[in-house]
Design a protein around this motif. Structure first.
Motif, PDB file in Angstrom:
ATOM      1  N   LEU A 154       0.832  -1.209   0.000  1.00 21.78           N
ATOM      2  CA  LEU A 154       0.000   0.000   0.000  1.00 21.78           C
ATOM      3  C   LEU A 154       0.866   1.258   0.000  1.00 21.78           C
ATOM      4  CD1 LEU A 154      -2.812  -1.055   2.516  1.00 21.78           C
ATOM      5  CD2 LEU A 154      -3.109  -0.554   0.090  1.00 21.78           C
ATOM      6  N   ALA A 174      -0.885   4.535  -0.871  1.00 20.63           N
ATOM      7  CA  ALA A 174      -2.230   4.267  -0.332  1.00 20.63           C
ATOM      8  C   ALA A 174      -2.196   3.775   1.111  1.00 20.63           C
ATOM      9  CB  ALA A 174      -2.945   3.250  -1.212  1.00 20.63           C
ATOM     10  N   ALA A 175      -1.075   4.018   1.818  1.00 17.91           N
ATOM     11  CA  ALA A 175      -1.004   3.609   3.226  1.00 17.91           C
ATOM     12  C   ALA A 175      -2.093   4.323   4.023  1.00 17.91           C
ATOM     13  CB  ALA A 175       0.370   3.933   3.805  1.00 17.91           C
TER      14      ALA A 175
END
Length: 449
Positions: A61, A66-67
């Motif tokens: 991610l 997209a963490a």
């Protein structure tokens, strides 16, 4: 604690590619597995496979920006009191070993996962959280950080939580605090522990000790780390912590109860911290807090913890009382003799206590007091029940004052390198959590110099 990783430094390392979630998890798992360390006693369950899978997912991610948060991929430990989906919640006891696995995470566990924290394992604790010492006869007692070769207690009830953080088997820990169970082990191990205002963090999915006094909070290496974890647990935005200037802080030192029977080293190191703050411009006033005298009377028959734990345990203890730690079952069974009228009186007395204490403390930014009256006792010295009872009362006394007034509090280490660990507690009325963090953030860098 220079060169000791904080959540902020780990988040920066993750963001800039100096480490990965997988590497952090592997390092923690290696420390837990080290036969020369305390991992086997600090943890009751480690799901290495799930932790590795979660870490690899967070790394993927982060690669695609997209963490779920800057802290995604950092391993944390969970006290054995909390539900984790698919696992049995034993609460440090043999009596719950045959319980069904939890069908959902406790809300606080779910919130940590949602922020991307990695659950590294379940930590050991005093059975059913009913002691401030941290001894567990069923699963062993992890040795505290102080003079480990000698063997001192880790503090409780969140014993494994504190040891997991100080030994870098996790980078933060979820604990509970009914009368000091986050703050006492933090004090005994030289880390930071925070007790939030109870109403801010949901209590669902945790085995209760006292639903009146229980709070769920973090243990970590710095004030900033605890503030991050607290925001996640309370489902609040993570806002940068701005330390308040020490100059002009109004601090009250309660002379009623809180300074009684202090170990010499606790008294000396606490007074030194006060002198340091005073030199930096803090306005320190020693005040009587007569409300604290009421608490001993309220607890004379066992108080809320005995009454409410007995209500929860009465059927379990009837069928499986023989597998309880006798020191724990004895305290629970005190609740059997507390009548409904006694309990109603307790509720009324506490309501009055909270109202009076809130007014009394309103002129001050915080109360400051030693977290515990004693230094960490040697495990071997507590085989005698009388010695255990005395040490337990001294460990719990100051912290429990804050639970009884529905307050919030933080314990900071105030000892210097080579000295016995001593905790310096800041506390205030309920709802003052952010102010306590801001005050503590200013103090933590100066009170150990």
């Amino acid at each position: 604690m220079k060169n000791t990783p904080t959540l902020a430094s780990l988040a920066d390392d993750l963001e800039n590619g100096r480490t990965s979630a997988r590497k952090l998890v592997d390092e923690c798992l290696a420390r837990i597995a080290d036969s020369s360390g305390e991992g086997a006693r600090a943890f009751l369950h480690v799901d290495a496979e799930a932790a590795i899978e979660a870490a690899e997912a967070m790394d993927r991610l982060r690669e695609v920006k997209a963490a779920p948060s800057p802290f995604a991929g950092i391993p944390v430990s969970i006290k054995d009191l909390f539900d984790i989906k698919g696992q049995v919640t034993r609460a440090g006891s043999r009596a719950l070993e045959d319980s069904a696995p939890a069908d959902a995470d406790a809300p606080v566990v779910a919130r940590l996962r949602r922020a991307g924290f990695i659950v590294i394992g379940r930590t050991n604790m005093t059975e059913f959280a009913y002691s401030g010492i941290g001894i567990n006869p069923h699963y062993g007692t992890p040795k505290g950080a102080w003079q480990r070769g000698v063997g001192h207690v880790p503090g409780g009830s969140s014993s494994g939580a504190a040891v997991s953080v100080v030994d870098r088997m996790a980078h933060g820990a979820l604990g509970t605090d009914t009368g000091g169970s986050c703050r006492i082990p933090a004090a005994y191990n030289g880390i930071v522990g925070f007790k939030p205002t109870q109403r801010r963090v949901p209590l669902d999915g945790g085995v209760p000790l006292s639903f009146t006094l229980d709070s769920f909070g973090p243990l970590a290496r710095s004030v900033g780390c605890c503030a991050v974890l607290d925001a996640v647990l309370a489902n609040e935005a993570i806002v940068p912590l701005q330390p308040r200037p020490i100059k002009g802080m109004r601090l009250a030192v309660p002379t009623t109860v809180a300074l009684d029977e202090l170990d010499d080293e606790v008294a000396r190191i606490f007074e030194r911290a006060l002198e340091t703050l005073s030199r930096q411009g803090a306005l320190i006033e020693r005040i009587a807090v007569p409300e604290f005298l009421d608490i001993g009377l309220m607890n004379a028959k066992g108080g809320f913890a005995a009454a409410e734990s007995y209500a929860w345990h009465r059927y379990l203890i009837a069928s499986k009382g023989n597998v309880y730690d006798s020191r724990v079952s004895l305290r629970i069974l005190r609740g059997e003799s507390i009548s409904a009228a006694d309990y109603i009186d307790l509720l009324g007395a506490r309501k009055s206590l909270i109202a009076r204490a809130t007014v009394h403390l309103a002129p001050y930014d915080a109360m400051v007091l030693p977290t515990t009256a004693n230094t960490p006792p040697r495990i071997a010295d507590l085989a005698d029940d009388k010695a255990f009872t005395k040490a337990n009362l001294l460990s719990l006394r100051n912290c429990s004052l804050i639970n009884m007034i529905d307050g919030c509090a933080i314990s900071l280490p105030c000892h210097r390198k080579g000295e016995v660990p001593v905790g310096f507690m800041l506390a205030a009325s309920g709802g003052s959590d952010r102010r306590i963090f801001e005050l503590a953030a200013a103090m933590e860098g100066v009170i150990r110099v």
